[in-house]
Write a protein that holds these residues in place. Structure first.
Motif, PDB file in Angstrom:
ATOM      1  N   LEU B  16       0.526  -1.384  -0.189  1.00  0.00           N
ATOM      2  CA  LEU B  16       0.029  -0.017   0.329  1.00  0.00           C
ATOM      3  C   LEU B  16       1.426   0.971   0.051  1.00  0.00           C
ATOM      4  N   SER B  17       0.276   2.715  -0.552  1.00  0.00           N
ATOM      5  CA  SER B  17       1.126   3.120  -0.639  1.00  0.00           C
ATOM      6  C   SER B  17       1.254   4.497   0.799  1.00  0.00           C
ATOM      7  N   ASN B  18       2.172   5.355   1.739  1.00  0.00           N
ATOM      8  CA  ASN B  18       1.926   5.584   2.087  1.00  0.00           C
ATOM      9  C   ASN B  18       0.701   6.009   2.743  1.00  0.00           C
ATOM     10  N   PHE B  19       0.324   6.951   1.554  1.00  0.00           N
ATOM     11  CA  PHE B  19      -1.070   7.613   1.606  1.00  0.00           C
ATOM     12  C   PHE B  19      -2.380   6.353   2.035  1.00  0.00           C
ATOM     13  N   GLU B  20      -2.163   6.022   1.295  1.00  0.00           N
ATOM     14  CA  GLU B  20      -3.586   5.303   1.723  1.00  0.00           C
ATOM     15  C   GLU B  20      -3.391   4.083   2.521  1.00  0.00           C
ATOM     16  N   LYS B  21      -2.037   4.251   3.468  1.00  0.00           N
ATOM     17  CA  LYS B  21      -1.970   3.639   4.652  1.00  0.00           C
ATOM     18  C   LYS B  21      -2.549   4.381   5.797  1.00  0.00           C
ATOM     19  N   ASP B 478       3.400   7.666  -3.431  1.00  0.00           N
ATOM     20  CA  ASP B 478       4.017   9.053  -2.558  1.00  0.00           C
ATOM     21  C   ASP B 478       3.379  10.022  -2.971  1.00  0.00           C
ATOM     22  N   ASN B 479       3.039  10.508  -4.045  1.00  0.00           N
ATOM     23  CA  ASN B 479       3.412  12.159  -3.899  1.00  0.00           C
ATOM     24  C   ASN B 479       1.880  12.399  -5.002  1.00  0.00           C
ATOM     25  N   LEU B 480       1.952  13.585  -4.186  1.00  0.00           N
ATOM     26  CA  LEU B 480       0.274  14.065  -5.314  1.00  0.00           C
ATOM     27  C   LEU B 480       0.595  15.450  -5.654  1.00  0.00           C
ATOM     28  N   LEU B 481       0.705  15.399  -6.839  1.00  0.00           N
ATOM     29  CA  LEU B 481       0.190  17.012  -7.346  1.00  0.00           C
ATOM     30  C   LEU B 481      -1.016  18.027  -7.004  1.00  0.00           C
ATOM     31  N   ARG B 547       1.985  17.281  -2.127  1.00  0.00           N
ATOM     32  CA  ARG B 547       1.299  17.009  -0.902  1.00  0.00           C
ATOM     33  C   ARG B 547       2.966  14.988  -0.525  1.00  0.00           C
ATOM     34  N   SER B 548       3.303  14.654   0.467  1.00  0.00           N
ATOM     35  CA  SER B 548       4.022  14.172  -0.110  1.00  0.00           C
ATOM     36  C   SER B 548       3.870  13.091   1.426  1.00  0.00           C
ATOM     37  N   SER B 549       3.788  11.724   1.440  1.00  0.00           N
ATOM     38  CA  SER B 549       5.287  11.043   2.021  1.00  0.00           C
ATOM     39  C   SER B 549       5.598   9.692   2.585  1.00  0.00           C
ATOM     40  N   PRO B 550       6.784  10.679   2.595  1.00  0.00           N
ATOM     41  CA  PRO B 550       7.789   9.663   1.812  1.00  0.00           C
ATOM     42  C   PRO B 550       7.799   8.534   2.959  1.00  0.00           C
ATOM     43  N   SER B 551       7.541   9.090   3.594  1.00  0.00           N
ATOM     44  CA  SER B 551       7.411   7.238   4.512  1.00  0.00           C
ATOM     45  C   SER B 551       5.740   6.896   5.685  1.00  0.00           C
ATOM     46  N   GLU B 552       5.627   6.063   6.145  1.00  0.00           N
ATOM     47  CA  GLU B 552       4.431   6.003   6.929  1.00  0.00           C
ATOM     48  C   GLU B 552       4.152   7.119   8.088  1.00  0.00           C
ATOM     49  N   ASN B 553       5.427   7.338   8.374  1.00  0.00           N
ATOM     50  CA  ASN B 553       5.486   7.864   9.770  1.00  0.00           C
ATOM     51  C   ASN B 553       5.672   9.408   8.565  1.00  0.00           C
ATOM     52  N   PHE B 554       5.821   9.516   7.908  1.00  0.00           N
ATOM     53  CA  PHE B 554       6.311  11.851   7.433  1.00  0.00           C
ATOM     54  C   PHE B 554       5.206  11.714   6.542  1.00  0.00           C
TER      55      PHE B 554
END
Lengths: 208, 718
Positions: B16-21, B478-481, B547-554
């Motif tokens: 799953l992508s970090n966004f989905e998590k 993990d990246n959305l514009l 919007r960026s989520s390079p890891s599940e925690n960030f």
């Protein structure tokens, strides 16, 4: 008081240009949608997210007889059966991991399965006590396929499963996900559904 | 066959992508009712998955308010990028967004359960009247950037959408008590119960007692008082797909407010009447021809000096009562063809008396609205609506006691002792019709576009078309514009448009002569007319975000905006002006879980405004916040919140007040005593014994000192 028309007088002036652009976009998008229909699975990730979260929440209201469960050190297997194109398995794994949900002290292990096993013995030997039948399996499923094993909970994704004797079904209806519960079927498998679940919003109870 | 069970690899084992998590975590935190109300598909930017939002959105929940040690919801906005929150006195907060306002008018739209709470008379929000108990707060959604295509007029620099929980989610009893070292006290009690199958209710009481502050000059601010509120809600399920809600609240507030006369009684220092000093200064300097204040029995006594000018202070305090009540009802459902619809209506009565300026008004308001949305094919989701609003005003002006002395009214050419500060000359009722249409189109799984427009026709804002288009594109998992263009309108307030303001009186020290100097030895009233030609402010807004989520925690986000506004209304003596205004800036926000026990949220925002090309200084260009929460044990949390606010100038025609930048540090310990009880102890503004934050601009009201303080809170959950 001055009365004005809702339709602006200057509608054909500057103000109408962005509106014309938006109208064009709408028709363009509506037409494009038809061309692209063939490429869509018809179910978005968000539906699966909602169904998976519904399922995890529902487990909090389900009680098993300890005698029906495997020994405490063995995880309970949850099978995702069918064409899992929206990645139900990974979503459930993530939710179970984050929520630390256990059943009577036993962890839950999620696995994918292309199709339902033919014999109850195969279910028993797998140690599976829960299964989610995906929509792709709905035409193949027959009531007689429900394993005659106490404690086994089979949940269907779609309304047709309920008519075919499953205890729980996750249904997409009117742009919402809802849960249908067949109490008699659950009871026949020695599974207790908490009465506090039955009174919750968008939970429909089937008594037969 | 057993092999199928045990050995076959999973065909769809993709990560799953970090966004989905994050989306799954968000859903998991919802209670059952919230979860069941989540639409499968919706209008992009409003009720879809949050990570897809093509807008800069922040969500405040009740935990954020409690854990931040905030007594009021509005205080928690300090932790949101682009939001500028100041405390003026004990009971007045001011909020502006993205360097577009500068004055006391809030140029954004705020809704509480769908009810517009912006006061059309002054264009302000009475924050204290709109508070609800924390236990019933579902969330406050802060959407920075115009949302006019759905929300309509006044959704200019943004929208704050506050929603409360359904009654079924607030069953039992809840309590919240808070005591500040200043003496301010807050108590909230909520009781919820079940009447029958699918029928739930709740009732609540909220009481806030405000302690007196000190003015910047050190003298008591006389701003102590109270704000009390009661409310109810009843929800009934009408079958599985229809719900009915009726709710209401009544609030009453009692305070005093001040008007500073020091710079409103002026004495000319040259023969051509081009420069002036306050009469109190002229008296102190014993300038020739100064009227003796002692002969004016209605003038308040001098009390200290005004900061920072040092002018001897003449102030008048009057009662400021505010009473407001509303009842709203909602019928909502989903039809078999997936049309989700809602009919909302509310009636509201608002009464206030701004005693310090002698301006009293009653407002009756009625609103009826229909909204619907439904999927259209597999890739479109349309939303549409119709609305009607009717408002009626009863305005009474009085001349406050200090002003009851003979003054020449230049408009009539006659002396009068009855010239009120404000004179409302506008209509007493207003109507507004509105309609909107919006379509969200899923180009593919990664690319969504949403476009539509709102159409309004009203007595205040005329006929307007407010289109908008927003799009979001997943560059990779993990990246959305996202990007947006919107055109938004803000209607001028009734004061700005219809109220004549007598802002000062000038003494003519020259000897009276019937032909050469007919105004000699008299006070001459100074006023400026309202401007009925002040039309809507029209803003073209351009936004882009990553919007960026390079890891599940960030998770981090960057939002950039450019606002181009025509005819922005700037209030204050000597005239109301409609000027062009541009605002450019951006926000960076981050959300980081350093571990399971340590969570961080941070924001930095920068914005620069130009009025007719000249740099605006009434909004801090840089602001930042860092909120940290460390779980010390299973039941103990340590919170550390740091806020930075850049310098600004509080504008005034007579007494500009520079507000230095300030750093605020709050520390708090929260103890969760079991599932139900929470205790919090907070130290706030710990780095500074006191500092000023803000006040009404252009009214020369002195800000209060925001002091270092300590807060003890107790809450019992349902």
């Amino acid at each position: 008081m001055e009365t004005r028309l809702l339709v602006p007088i200057n509608f054909l002036g500057f103000a109408c240009r962005p509106i014309l652009l938006l109208i064009c976009l709408f028709f363009l998008s509506a037409n494009s949608g038809k061309h692209l229909l063939a490429s869509t699975h018809g179910e978005t990730a968000q539906v699966t997210n909602l169904k998976a979260t519904f399922f995890v929440n529902t487990l909090k209201y389900v009680r098993w007889d300890n005698r029906d469960l495997p020994s405490a050190e063995i995880p309970i297997r949850l099978l995702i059966v069918g064409d899992d194109h929206t990645n139900f398995k990974s979503r459930l794994e993530y939710l179970l991991n984050v929520s630390d949900l256990e059943i009577s002290g036993r962890s839950i292990k999620v696995e994918s399965l292309p199709k339902w096993p033919r014999k109850d013995a195969e279910v028993i030997s797998s140690g599976a006590f829960m299964a989610i039948l995906l929509d792709s399996e709905s035409k193949k499923w027959q009531p007689g396929m429900y394993p005659d094993i106490p404690g086994v909970l089979v949940v269907g994704e779609g309304e047709s499963y309920l008519r075919r004797g499953l205890a729980l079904c996750l249904i997409q209806d009117n742009n919402r996900v809802r849960l249908r519960v067949n109490l008699a079927r659950a009871k026949s498998r020695n599974i207790e559904i908490s009465s506090s679940l039955l009174v919750l919003n968008r939970v429909e109870v089937i008594k037969k | 066959m057993l092999g199928c069970f045990l050995l076959l690899p999973c065909a769809y084992s993709e990560e799953l992508s970090n966004f989905e998590k994050r989306e799954l975590s968000r859903l998991l935190e919802m209670d059952w009712t919230e979860l069941t109300n989540q639409p499968v598909s919706g209008v992009l930017g409003y009720d879809q998955e949050h990570w897809r939002n093509p807008a800069s959105v922040a969500i405040i929940r009740s935990d954020d308010v409690f854990d931040g040690g905030h007594l009021q919801l509005v205080d928690s906005f300090r932790g949101v990028g682009g939001m500028y929150v100041t405390r003026g006195n004990a009971y007045d907060d001011f909020v502006t967004m993205r360097n577009f306002s500068g004055s006391a008018t809030e140029k954004f739209l705020m809704l509480v359960d769908g009810r517009e709470v912006l006061q059309p008379m002054g264009g302000t929000i009475t924050w204290g009247s709109e508070e609800v108990p924390l236990a019933i707060l579902e969330q406050a959604e802060i959407i920075r950037g115009p949302g006019a295509s759905i929300w309509g007029t006044n959704a200019v620099s943004g929208v704050i959408n506050v929603t409360t929980k359904p009654a079924s989610a607030t069953q039992g009893n809840s309590l919240r008590l808070a005591l500040e070292s200043t003496g301010t006290f807050l108590g909230e009690v909520v009781h919820g119960g079940k009447i029958g199958e699918g029928e739930y209710y709740r009732i609540w009481v909220r009481n806030q007692e405000y302690a007196e502050s000190d003015l910047l000059s050190g003298i008591p601010a006389r701003d102590d008082g109270y704000g009390r509120k009661i409310g109810f809600r009843f929800d009934k399920e009408l079958g599985s797909d229809m719900e009915f809600t009726v709710a209401g609240a009544y609030s009453t507030r009692r305070f005093e407010h001040v008007l500073d006369l020091s710079s409103r009684l002026l004495f000319p220092t040259d023969a051509n009447f081009t420069t002036f000093v306050p009469v109190s200064v002229a008296n102190a300097l014993a300038l020739p021809g100064v009227p003796n204040g002692a002969t004016y029995s209605t003038w308040p006594n001098l009390s200290g000096t005004v900061q920072p000018s040092g002018v001897p202070r003449i102030v008048n305090y009057e009662e400021l009562p505010q009473d407001a009540g509303h009842v709203r009802a909602r019928l909502a459902g989903v039809t078999n063809n997936e049309l989700e619809w809602a009919v909302d209506t509310y009636a509201e009565k608002y009464k206030t008396n701004l005693g310090h300026v002698g301006h009293k008004w009653d407002r009756d308001e009625y609103n009826l609205e229909f909204r619907g949305n439904r999927p259209l094919g597999d890739r479109n989701h349309i939303a549409f609506g119709l609305g009607y609003r009717y408002m009626e005003f009863d305005v009474t002006e009085t001349t406050t006691s200090p002003w009851r002395f003979s003054t020449l009214n230049p408009q009539t050419g006659l002396p009068s002792s009855d010239i009120p500060i404000l004179q409302y000359n506008g209509p007493d009722s207003f109507e507004r019709f509105s309609a909107f249409f919006q379509n969200t189109y899923e180009v593919n799984e990664d690319f969504f576009i949403s476009f539509g427009s709102k159409f309004e026709d009203g007595d205040l804002s005329g006929t307007t078309v407010q289109p908008g288009i927003r799009a979001s594109y997943s560059v990779n998992p993990d990246n959305l514009l996202w990007a947006a263009y919107s055109r938004a309108h803000r209607q001028a307030s009734l004061v700005e448009r219809y109220t004549e303001v007598s802002y000062a009186r000038i003494w003519n020290p020259l000897a009276f002569h019937p032909t050469l100097n007919p105004t000699g030895q008299q006070w001459i009233n100074q006023s400026f007319e309202a401007d009925p030609s002040l039309d809507d402010e029209v803003m073209d807004a351009y936004e882009i975000g990553l919007r960026s989520s390079p890891s599940e925690n960030f998770l981090w986000e960057l939002s950039l905006f450019y606002y181009d506004t025509k005819d922005a209304v700037f209030s204050g003596p000597p005239v109301y002006e409609a000027l062009d205004y541009t605002s450019i800036g951006g926000e960076i926000s981050l959300n980081y879980s350093a571990s399971d026990l340590w969570k961080l949220r941070g924001n930095y925002s920068y914005s620069k405004g130009k009025r007719e090309g000249a740099r605006q200084t009434d909004f801090p260009e840089s602001m930042a916040s860092l909120l940290s929460s460390i779980q010390l044990s299973d039941d103990l949390n340590f919170v550390q919140n740091l806020y930075f606010t850049g310098e600004r100038i509080l504008p005034s025609a007579y007494n500009e007040l520079p507000i230095d930048d300030y750093l605020r540090l709050d520390l708090g310990m929260i103890w969760h005593a079991g599932q139900e009880w929470q205790f919090g102890f907070f130290g706030q503004d710990l780095l500074d014994p006191d500092h000023p934050e803000g006040m009404y601009t252009d009214l020369d009201v002195e800000p209060t000192r925001i002091k270092r303080r300590f807060l003890l809170t107790v809450s019992k959950n349902f």
